[in-house]
Design an enzyme around this catalytic site. Structure first.
Site, PDB file in Angstrom:
ATOM      1  N   LYS A  45       0.798  -1.241   0.000  1.00  0.00           N
ATOM      2  CA  LYS A  45       0.000   0.000   0.000  1.00  0.00           C
ATOM      3  C   LYS A  45       0.826   1.285   0.000  1.00  0.00           C
ATOM      4  CE  LYS A  45      -3.377  -1.144  -0.563  1.00  0.00           C
ATOM      5  NZ  LYS A  45      -3.718  -1.888  -1.822  1.00  0.00           N
ATOM      6  N   HIS A 101       7.787  -7.517  -1.646  1.00  0.00           N
ATOM      7  CA  HIS A 101       7.382  -6.915  -0.373  1.00  0.00           C
ATOM      8  C   HIS A 101       8.256  -7.459   0.767  1.00  0.00           C
ATOM      9  CE1 HIS A 101       4.047  -4.707  -1.901  1.00  0.00           C
ATOM     10  NE2 HIS A 101       3.192  -5.697  -2.002  1.00  0.00           N
ATOM     11  N   SER A 131      -4.963   2.724   3.992  1.00  0.00           N
ATOM     12  CA  SER A 131      -5.117   2.026   2.709  1.00  0.00           C
ATOM     13  C   SER A 131      -5.127   0.508   2.926  1.00  0.00           C
ATOM     14  CB  SER A 131      -3.961   2.446   1.789  1.00  0.00           C
ATOM     15  OG  SER A 131      -4.025   1.798   0.560  1.00  0.00           O
TER      16      SER A 131
HETATM   17  P1  A3P Z   1      -5.288   4.271  -1.485  1.00  0.00           P
HETATM   18  O1  A3P Z   1      -5.862   3.007  -0.918  1.00  0.00           O
HETATM   19  O2  A3P Z   1      -4.913   5.264  -0.413  1.00  0.00           O
HETATM   20  O3  A3P Z   1      -6.141   4.888  -2.538  1.00  0.00           O
HETATM   21  P2  A3P Z   1       0.100  -0.577  -3.558  1.00  0.00           P
HETATM   22  O4  A3P Z   1       0.180  -0.626  -5.043  1.00  0.00           O
HETATM   23  O5  A3P Z   1       1.454  -0.510  -2.902  1.00  0.00           O
HETATM   24  O6  A3P Z   1      -0.744  -1.682  -3.021  1.00  0.00           O
HETATM   25  O7  A3P Z   1      -0.586   0.815  -3.151  1.00  0.00           O
HETATM   26  C1  A3P Z   1      -1.950   1.046  -3.415  1.00  0.00           C
HETATM   27  C2  A3P Z   1      -2.239   2.500  -3.111  1.00  0.00           C
HETATM   28  O8  A3P Z   1      -1.622   3.317  -4.126  1.00  0.00           O
HETATM   29  C3  A3P Z   1      -3.729   2.810  -3.143  1.00  0.00           C
HETATM   30  O9  A3P Z   1      -3.902   3.882  -2.201  1.00  0.00           O
HETATM   31  C4  A3P Z   1      -3.892   3.303  -4.576  1.00  0.00           C
HETATM   32  O10 A3P Z   1      -5.062   4.068  -4.794  1.00  0.00           O
HETATM   33  C5  A3P Z   1      -2.623   4.139  -4.708  1.00  0.00           C
HETATM   34  N1  A3P Z   1      -2.281   4.428  -6.111  1.00  0.00           N
HETATM   35  C6  A3P Z   1      -2.014   3.569  -7.104  1.00  0.00           C
HETATM   36  N2  A3P Z   1      -1.796   4.228  -8.248  1.00  0.00           N
HETATM   37  C7  A3P Z   1      -1.931   5.554  -7.972  1.00  0.00           C
HETATM   38  C8  A3P Z   1      -1.850   6.749  -8.768  1.00  0.00           C
HETATM   39  N3  A3P Z   1      -1.608   6.732 -10.066  1.00  0.00           N
HETATM   40  N4  A3P Z   1      -2.051   7.932  -8.124  1.00  0.00           N
HETATM   41  C9  A3P Z   1      -2.295   7.996  -6.793  1.00  0.00           C
HETATM   42  N5  A3P Z   1      -2.393   6.882  -6.007  1.00  0.00           N
HETATM   43  C10 A3P Z   1      -2.213   5.681  -6.594  1.00  0.00           C
END
Ligand code: A3P
Length: 290
Positions: A45, A101, A131
């Site tokens: 996240k 991870h 998140s």
């Molecule tokens: P949120 O749940 O706060 O919206 P990961 O890929 O490490 O699992 O992280 C997921 C988080 O990154 C989610 O956060 C997702 O919405 C956010 N995310 C992914 N792509 C994004 C983008 N282009 N702009 C902003 N946030 C992004």
């Protein structure tokens, strides 16, 4: 392989058995990195998928074809997940994009013997916790969660799946001398995507022309990624990710923790944070700056 209720404990850290086996985790530690490999490392996240999209677009010089036709987990497979052994065997493009991870104390020894490029992605941990909490509700391969306060306590204690955020961030970011490592934060991507893509492309020794950069920015904006099936996880069936419970591309904001934390939870967080981070000089952006 469903194993939705299975937890694998590996070196004291729990991992979802749906994606990991003892063998796959063990294999990751013995992985032979090549000099040309590019590893994206992050705590869940923190912007992992975003960075996968960025490196894909950089390597495609802004052309979205690959990112719109191949799922992110095939483009940049998670080293420690069970399906990766097969993906890695496929004669791959050079460089290989790999995601992990795993914390540095587990993967560091395998990396030490290589000059692979590592991009470590971090995010302010209040937003990570929020998140991750929402993600637990939709991901059926993660344990069911009850209340947010209980979840937050487990996050701060490091007993959630994937282990301690503190160990993860401190472990990787302390390796800027020993590894060929670029540290990028979610907040940098959010506040200056253009500049961040430029930095990553120069680290990858793949400088882009201005229009290639412009196209890369366009295709990895939140709105483009939210609509891209190859990255928004809607390809995953409801039995594994319950899409009625939320979106993977949820809010994509800095400071969403403010909508979730009570004043008391914030104080509790701050006290644990300052004691666990006293040996660490990293600074975090906690809210959107104008
Ligand atoms: P949120 O749940 O706060 O919206 P990961 O890929 O490490 O699992 O992280 C997921 C988080 O990154 C989610 O956060 C997702 O919405 C956010 N995310 C992914 N792509 C994004 C983008 N282009 N702009 C902003 N946030 C992004």
């Amino acid at each position: 392989m469903a194993r939705l209720d299975v937890t694998e404990i590996f070196h004291g850290i729990s991992f979802p058995g749906h994606l990991h086996t003892q063998d796959s985790l063990q294999l990751a530690l013995k992985f032979q990195f090549q000099e040309t490999d590019i590893l994206i490392a992050s705590y869940p996240k923190s912007g992992t998928t975003w960075m996968q999209e960025i490196v894909t677009l950089i390597s495609s010089r802004g052309d979205p074809h690959l990112s719109q036709t191949v799922p992110n987990w095939t483009r940049a497979p998670w080293l420690e997940q069970y399906y990766s052994a097969a993906v890695m065997k496929v004669p791959s493009t050079t460089p290989r994009f790999i995601t992990t991870h795993l914390p540095h104390h587990l993967l560091g020894p395998a990396l030490q013997r290589s000059k692979a490029k590592v991009i470590y992605v971090s995010r302010n941990p209040k937003d990570v916790a929020v998140s991750f909490y929402h993600f637990h509700k939709m991901a059926k391969f993660l344990p069911e969660v009850d209340s947010f306060p209980e979840f937050l306590t487990r996050f701060l204690n490091g007993t959630l799946h994937f282990g301690s955020w503190f160990d993860h961030v401190k472990g990787w970011t302390s390796q800027t001398v020993t590894l060929n490592l670029l540290h990028i934060t979610y907040e940098e991507m959010s506040m200056d995507l253009h500049g961040t893509i430029k930095r990553v492309s120069s680290f990858l020794q793949c400088p882009l022309l201005e229009d290639e950069l412009h196209n890369s920015v366009k295709h990895c904006s939140f709105s483009s990624m939210k609509d891209n099936q190859m990255i928004n996880y809607t390809l995953i069936p409801d039995e594994i990710m319950d899409h009625s419970k939320g979106y993977f591309m949820r809010k994509g904001q800095i400071g969403d923790w403010k909508n979730m934390f009570t004043e008391e939870q914030n104080q509790y967080f701050e006290s644990i944070f300052s004691s666990k981070m006293q040996d660490c000089a990293l600074e975090f952006v906690w809210e959107k700056q104008d």
